[in-house]
Motif scaffolding. Structure first.
Motif, PDB file in Angstrom:
ATOM      1  N   ARG A   1      20.835 -43.853  31.751  1.00 15.56           N
ATOM      2  CA  ARG A   1      21.304 -43.285  30.378  1.00 15.56           C
ATOM      3  C   ARG A   1      20.758 -41.981  30.190  1.00 15.56           C
TER       4      ARG A   1
ATOM      5  N   ASP B   1      22.263 -39.529  33.401  1.00 20.07           N
ATOM      6  CA  ASP B   1      23.575 -39.237  32.959  1.00 20.07           C
ATOM      7  C   ASP B   1      23.537 -38.190  32.043  1.00 20.07           C
ATOM      8  N   LYS B   2      23.022 -38.321  31.149  1.00 16.44           N
ATOM      9  CA  LYS B   2      23.077 -37.318  29.832  1.00 16.44           C
ATOM     10  C   LYS B   2      22.634 -35.835  30.258  1.00 16.44           C
TER      11      LYS B   2
ATOM     12  N   ARG C   1      22.799 -35.042  33.415  1.00 20.22           N
ATOM     13  CA  ARG C   1      23.756 -34.603  34.621  1.00 20.22           C
ATOM     14  C   ARG C   1      24.994 -33.918  33.691  1.00 20.22           C
ATOM     15  N   THR C   2      25.357 -34.488  32.666  1.00 16.26           N
ATOM     16  CA  THR C   2      26.538 -34.132  31.997  1.00 16.26           C
ATOM     17  C   THR C   2      26.157 -32.669  31.528  1.00 16.26           C
ATOM     18  N   GLU C   3      24.962 -32.495  30.766  1.00 17.16           N
ATOM     19  CA  GLU C   3      24.636 -31.440  30.202  1.00 17.16           C
ATOM     20  C   GLU C   3      24.458 -30.188  31.526  1.00 17.16           C
TER      21      GLU C   3
ATOM     22  N   GLU D   1      26.233 -30.221  34.250  1.00 21.51           N
ATOM     23  CA  GLU D   1      27.578 -30.075  34.668  1.00 21.51           C
ATOM     24  C   GLU D   1      28.327 -29.253  33.635  1.00 21.51           C
ATOM     25  N   ASP D   2      28.335 -29.551  32.436  1.00 22.70           N
ATOM     26  CA  ASP D   2      28.967 -28.681  31.487  1.00 22.70           C
ATOM     27  C   ASP D   2      28.346 -27.082  31.591  1.00 22.70           C
TER      28      ASP D   2
END
Length: 132
Positions: A60, A63-64, A66-68, A70-71
């Motif tokens: 988790r 993933d968080k 990675r999202t940050e 990627e954003d």
């Protein structure tokens, strides 16, 4: 040669006396093998459950992050020990062979002739126990 008679009262007292406590190599009281084996397996189950929970928590968090990253919209990001690169990849192409086969209406014999079954496997499910 004269032998002394066996004094039964001294032997019966020894048999009735509590057994001396035995200790294992780690300094803990020794347990019967069946109890020790069951306890060891229970401890392994709990350890495995904890590892699964830790891995899920770490996933988790990853993933968080990675999202940050990627954003941020950057293709390359450098850290002190690692670097990240984002690249667009083509989507996976899947063919729905089941639907195609159904439209061609093959016979059961043709399907059976081209159907195989893999080896059996063991599935393990790890769940936290309900606590009340």
């Amino acid at each position: 040669m004269k032998t002394e008679p066996i004094k039964l009262h001294s032997h019966s007292a020894a048999l009735a006396a509590p057994k001396p406590m035995r200790w294992n190599d780690s300094g803990e009281p020794a347990q019967p093998a069946a109890v020790t084996a069951a306890q060891a397996l229970a401890a392994k189950v709990d350890e495995l459950g904890q590892l699964h929970a830790t891995i899920a928590d770490m996933k988790r968090k990853a993933d968080k992050i990675r999202t940050e990253l990627e954003d941020a919209g950057l293709a390359d990001i450098e850290g002190q020990a690692y670097r990240v690169n984002f690249a667009q990849c083509a989507g996976k192409t899947l063919t729905d062979w089941k639907t195609i086969a159904a439209k061609l209406k093959p016979s059961r014999q043709l399907i059976a002739a081209h159907t195989t079954t893999g080896e059996a496997s063991t599935r393990m499910t790890v769940k936290a126990r309900q606590t009340h």
